[in-house]
Design a protein around this motif. Structure first.
Motif, PDB file in Angstrom:
ATOM      1  N   ARG A  77     -74.185  48.770  15.939  1.00 33.42           N
ATOM      2  CA  ARG A  77     -74.290  47.422  16.490  1.00 33.42           C
ATOM      3  C   ARG A  77     -74.488  47.493  18.006  1.00 33.42           C
ATOM      4  O   ARG A  77     -75.259  46.759  18.591  1.00 33.42           O
ATOM      5  CB  ARG A  77     -73.010  46.660  16.151  1.00 33.42           C
ATOM      6  CG  ARG A  77     -72.920  45.296  16.769  1.00 33.42           C
ATOM      7  CD  ARG A  77     -73.975  44.382  16.172  1.00 33.42           C
ATOM      8  NE  ARG A  77     -73.696  42.997  16.490  1.00 33.42           N
ATOM      9  CZ  ARG A  77     -72.909  42.217  15.765  1.00 33.42           C
ATOM     10  NH1 ARG A  77     -72.335  42.681  14.674  1.00 33.42           N
ATOM     11  NH2 ARG A  77     -72.692  40.985  16.118  1.00 33.42           N
ATOM     12  N   VAL A 119     -69.270  52.692  24.091  1.00 29.59           N
ATOM     13  CA  VAL A 119     -69.571  52.071  25.380  1.00 29.59           C
ATOM     14  C   VAL A 119     -69.875  53.160  26.416  1.00 29.59           C
ATOM     15  O   VAL A 119     -70.793  53.026  27.221  1.00 29.59           O
ATOM     16  CB  VAL A 119     -68.407  51.167  25.836  1.00 29.59           C
ATOM     17  CG1 VAL A 119     -68.578  50.759  27.290  1.00 29.59           C
ATOM     18  CG2 VAL A 119     -68.340  49.927  24.953  1.00 29.59           C
ATOM     19  N   TYR A 149     -71.691  45.701  27.567  1.00 30.95           N
ATOM     20  CA  TYR A 149     -71.972  45.480  28.976  1.00 30.95           C
ATOM     21  C   TYR A 149     -70.688  45.468  29.802  1.00 30.95           C
ATOM     22  O   TYR A 149     -69.634  45.035  29.330  1.00 30.95           O
ATOM     23  CB  TYR A 149     -72.703  44.149  29.175  1.00 30.95           C
ATOM     24  CG  TYR A 149     -74.087  44.140  28.577  1.00 30.95           C
ATOM     25  CD1 TYR A 149     -75.147  44.742  29.249  1.00 30.95           C
ATOM     26  CD2 TYR A 149     -74.323  43.555  27.350  1.00 30.95           C
ATOM     27  CE1 TYR A 149     -76.416  44.751  28.703  1.00 30.95           C
ATOM     28  CE2 TYR A 149     -75.597  43.560  26.789  1.00 30.95           C
ATOM     29  CZ  TYR A 149     -76.631  44.159  27.464  1.00 30.95           C
ATOM     30  OH  TYR A 149     -77.884  44.182  26.913  1.00 30.95           O
ATOM     31  N   SER A 150     -70.787  45.944  31.038  1.00 30.50           N
ATOM     32  CA  SER A 150     -69.638  45.937  31.932  1.00 30.50           C
ATOM     33  C   SER A 150     -69.462  44.521  32.473  1.00 30.50           C
ATOM     34  O   SER A 150     -70.372  43.696  32.390  1.00 30.50           O
ATOM     35  CB  SER A 150     -69.860  46.903  33.093  1.00 30.50           C
ATOM     36  OG  SER A 150     -70.860  46.393  33.940  1.00 30.50           O
ATOM     37  N   VAL A 164     -67.347  37.443  26.212  1.00 33.32           N
ATOM     38  CA  VAL A 164     -66.681  38.342  25.261  1.00 33.32           C
ATOM     39  C   VAL A 164     -67.714  39.036  24.369  1.00 33.32           C
ATOM     40  O   VAL A 164     -67.654  40.248  24.148  1.00 33.32           O
ATOM     41  CB  VAL A 164     -65.649  37.559  24.401  1.00 33.32           C
ATOM     42  CG1 VAL A 164     -65.173  38.405  23.224  1.00 33.32           C
ATOM     43  CG2 VAL A 164     -64.457  37.130  25.258  1.00 33.32           C
ATOM     44  N   HIS A 192     -65.051  52.223  19.801  1.00 29.74           N
ATOM     45  CA  HIS A 192     -65.694  51.297  20.722  1.00 29.74           C
ATOM     46  C   HIS A 192     -65.802  51.909  22.114  1.00 29.74           C
ATOM     47  O   HIS A 192     -66.839  51.834  22.766  1.00 29.74           O
ATOM     48  CB  HIS A 192     -64.930  49.972  20.779  1.00 29.74           C
ATOM     49  CG  HIS A 192     -65.657  48.902  21.551  1.00 29.74           C
ATOM     50  ND1 HIS A 192     -65.358  48.608  22.860  1.00 29.74           N
ATOM     51  CD2 HIS A 192     -66.689  48.096  21.208  1.00 29.74           C
ATOM     52  CE1 HIS A 192     -66.169  47.644  23.283  1.00 29.74           C
ATOM     53  NE2 HIS A 192     -66.985  47.318  22.299  1.00 29.74           N
ATOM     54  N   ARG A 193     -64.738  52.543  22.543  1.00 29.32           N
ATOM     55  CA  ARG A 193     -64.760  53.125  23.887  1.00 29.32           C
ATOM     56  C   ARG A 193     -65.816  54.222  24.014  1.00 29.32           C
ATOM     57  O   ARG A 193     -66.578  54.262  24.965  1.00 29.32           O
ATOM     58  CB  ARG A 193     -63.374  53.685  24.251  1.00 29.32           C
ATOM     59  CG  ARG A 193     -63.375  54.275  25.655  1.00 29.32           C
ATOM     60  CD  ARG A 193     -62.017  54.746  26.088  1.00 29.32           C
ATOM     61  NE  ARG A 193     -61.146  53.634  26.395  1.00 29.32           N
ATOM     62  CZ  ARG A 193     -60.063  53.744  27.191  1.00 29.32           C
ATOM     63  NH1 ARG A 193     -59.751  54.901  27.715  1.00 29.32           N
ATOM     64  NH2 ARG A 193     -59.308  52.706  27.436  1.00 29.32           N
ATOM     65  N   ALA A 244     -69.677  41.677  26.287  1.00 32.15           N
ATOM     66  CA  ALA A 244     -68.854  42.848  26.583  1.00 32.15           C
ATOM     67  C   ALA A 244     -68.592  43.656  25.317  1.00 32.15           C
ATOM     68  O   ALA A 244     -68.824  44.865  25.286  1.00 32.15           O
ATOM     69  CB  ALA A 244     -67.536  42.418  27.226  1.00 32.15           C
ATOM     70  N   TYR A 245     -68.144  43.000  24.258  1.00 32.16           N
ATOM     71  CA  TYR A 245     -67.751  43.779  23.076  1.00 32.16           C
ATOM     72  C   TYR A 245     -68.946  44.257  22.253  1.00 32.16           C
ATOM     73  O   TYR A 245     -69.043  45.428  21.934  1.00 32.16           O
ATOM     74  CB  TYR A 245     -66.791  42.993  22.175  1.00 32.16           C
ATOM     75  CG  TYR A 245     -66.191  43.896  21.123  1.00 32.16           C
ATOM     76  CD1 TYR A 245     -65.098  44.716  21.429  1.00 32.16           C
ATOM     77  CD2 TYR A 245     -66.752  44.012  19.856  1.00 32.16           C
ATOM     78  CE1 TYR A 245     -64.579  45.598  20.499  1.00 32.16           C
ATOM     79  CE2 TYR A 245     -66.238  44.892  18.909  1.00 32.16           C
ATOM     80  CZ  TYR A 245     -65.149  45.678  19.241  1.00 32.16           C
ATOM     81  OH  TYR A 245     -64.640  46.560  18.324  1.00 32.16           O
ATOM     82  N   TYR A 246     -69.831  43.328  21.907  1.00 26.04           N
ATOM     83  CA  TYR A 246     -70.931  43.699  21.013  1.00 26.04           C
ATOM     84  C   TYR A 246     -72.143  44.249  21.755  1.00 26.04           C
ATOM     85  O   TYR A 246     -73.011  44.889  21.151  1.00 26.04           O
ATOM     86  CB  TYR A 246     -71.350  42.504  20.166  1.00 26.04           C
ATOM     87  CG  TYR A 246     -70.273  42.038  19.215  1.00 26.04           C
ATOM     88  CD1 TYR A 246     -69.799  42.877  18.208  1.00 26.04           C
ATOM     89  CD2 TYR A 246     -69.715  40.775  19.326  1.00 26.04           C
ATOM     90  CE1 TYR A 246     -68.813  42.458  17.339  1.00 26.04           C
ATOM     91  CE2 TYR A 246     -68.728  40.336  18.453  1.00 26.04           C
ATOM     92  CZ  TYR A 246     -68.280  41.189  17.457  1.00 26.04           C
ATOM     93  OH  TYR A 246     -67.305  40.771  16.600  1.00 26.04           O
TER      94      TYR A 246
END
Lengths: 265, 202
Positions: free
Chosen positions: B57, B103, B167-168, B159, B99-100, B162-164
């Motif tokens: 994703r 990213v 992006y910072s 949100v 997730h981390r 950032a999550y999906y």
């Protein structure tokens, strides 16, 4: 410094979403150890982020990915367990911590080990040349399931309670490891830096006992890194294992002198 | 891609089938910490679709997603010894790590990516290549969607990006044309609202 701390505390959402820069992340984690309140909130927001992740449609990865991983973990040591002294200290200081705070403390006081990415990358490199890695996502189903089977068997041998290994040098300089389990009657040969052969030749593995040599499979050298194969057939205690260079397709009996020999005890 | 979703992907429901008891991720992870490779194999079967779905994703690129998923599971193997059930659920631990790491990859390969700002905002559209939608996933999906609908427009966009999107906060600020400080606040307010709506509070 309160102002600065307030500013840091306001970053809990961004932290939980991994939206901070590495420097900010570090500063925030430092702040976490100092503020129980922020810790609790951050734990909750991180769990909220997980809920966002759980709403994403699952996608099944290609089977070769698992095969590769099983081969990797068989050769990858785990980190030693941490002694959680800090946790106890925290409990003494804040005996009346709520369950949520305790949960938060536990989570944030024990930092994940760093530099793992480097280790992972190194391991990936080591295995990348192997029969399994080459097959990721781009082989036929048959090859994939063979690779998966091989990886599972290698994992089983490495994980067996009676697993043993020997290291030796191959003619030409490569390092070979022989790993076996008598319980499983199975073994594997892993070679680092095995030289590629011309197209009309192949490496053949053999189980050798007093009755002679039994063919135990073929392998090609990987283009870089590690070549390995779980041997075909059943291994008996005391069997000798050898590797020879044979004409393409393999031979029924060795036609050249072995480049490496292992004697299982 | 016509693939039948296996029950392994069902992470929070553990159907008790006769003769086939399914160990929980928690139990499995604890066994992995003792070096149990069979437990790792079972844990992978249960959670890999979740992890791969999330990674894909964010990254979208298939082969990069495979690489990152592999790195994540290797890290799970290495650090399972540091997992403590008192600190949270195994699934949370794994998805948080996933997730981390993803990213991290998004950021490191940013220059080579063609990142459409609006992709992040339209993110609730399902991927075309998703495997299937089990009832469980659909319910979670609806629950999150409903909770998201309670946010302000700006909170929701921040949100989601950032999550999906990975992006910072400064990127999110640029995209939404608001100051970074405002984004930080919106991310926190938005996440707190989601927490309350989803009943995550411990």
């Amino acid at each position: 410094m309160t102002e600065r701390n307030d500013d840091l505390a306001a970053q809990s959402g961004a932290y939980a979403l991994n939206a901070l820069s590495p420097e900010e992340r570090e500063a925030f984690e430092k702040h976490l150890t100092a503020s129980a309140e922020t810790r609790t909130e951050t734990t909750e927001l991180s769990d909220t982020a997980v809920a966002l992740g759980m709403a994403v449609d699952p996608v099944t990865p290609p089977p070769a990915l698992k095969a590769n991983l099983m081969a990797m973990i068989a050769q990858t040591p785990q980190l030693p367990r941490e002694v959680e002294v800090v946790d106890d200290a925290a409990k003494v200081v804040q005996p009346a911590a709520t369950p949520a705070e305790k949960k938060a403390q536990g989570r944030w006081f024990t930092r994940p080990a760093t530099a793992l990415a480097a280790v992972a990358a190194a391991v990936a490199l080591i295995v990348a040349g192997g029969v399994v890695a080459d097959s990721i996502g781009r082989t036929s189903l048959q090859e994939t399931s063979f690779a998966a089977q091989q990886a599972d068997q290698l994992a089983a041998i490495n994980g067996a309670s009676d697993s043993q290994r020997l290291v030796s040098t191959v003619t030409g300089g490569a390092t070979a490891t022989f790993v076996w389990s008598v319980e499983l009657a199975s073994s594997a040969v892993i070679v680092d830096g095995l030289e590629p052969l011309p197209d009309n030749q192949v490496y053949e593995l053999w189980y050798i006992d007093s009755a002679g040599a039994r063919p135990a499979g073929l392998m090609d050298a990987s283009t870089d890194g590690t070549t390995w194969r779980v041997l075909d057939g059943k291994m008996a205690a005391g069997d000798v294992v050898g590797v020879t260079i044979e004409p393409k397709g393999g031979s029924d009996a060795p036609t050249t002198a072995p480049i490496v020999v292992f004697e299982s005890a | 891609m016509l693939v039948v979703m296996s029950r392994e992907a069902d992470v929070s429901a553990f159907p008790e089938e006769p003769g086939a008891p399914v160990a929980s991720p928690q139990d499995l992870l604890e066994r992995v910490a003792t070096g149990d490779q069979a437990a790792f194999s079972a844990l992978y079967d249960q959670l890999a679709p979740r992890v791969f779905g999330l990674v894909k994703r964010l990254l979208r690129d298939h082969s990069q997603s495979e690489e990152v998923t592999q790195e994540i599971f290797l890290e799970i193997w290495q650090t399972a010894t540091r997992f403590d059930a008192n600190k949270g659920a195994a699934v949370s631990w794994i998805l948080t790590m996933a997730h981390r790491r993803t990213v991290d990859r998004v950021r490191s390969s940013q220059s080579s990516r063609d990142r459409d700002v609006r992709i992040g905002i339209r993110d609730h559209n399902p991927d075309y290549d998703h495997v299937s939608e089990t009832i469980e996933v659909r319910l979670e999906h609806e629950r999150v969607e409903k909770a998201m609908s309670r946010l302000t427009e700006l909170q929701r966009q921040a949100v989601s990006l950032a999550y999906y999107g990975g992006y910072s906060h400064s990127e999110v600020a640029t995209m939404l044309s608001v100051p970074v400080g405002t984004v930080k606040t919106r991310l926190r307010d938005g996440m707190i609202r989601l927490r309350d709506e989803l009943g995550v509070a411990s």
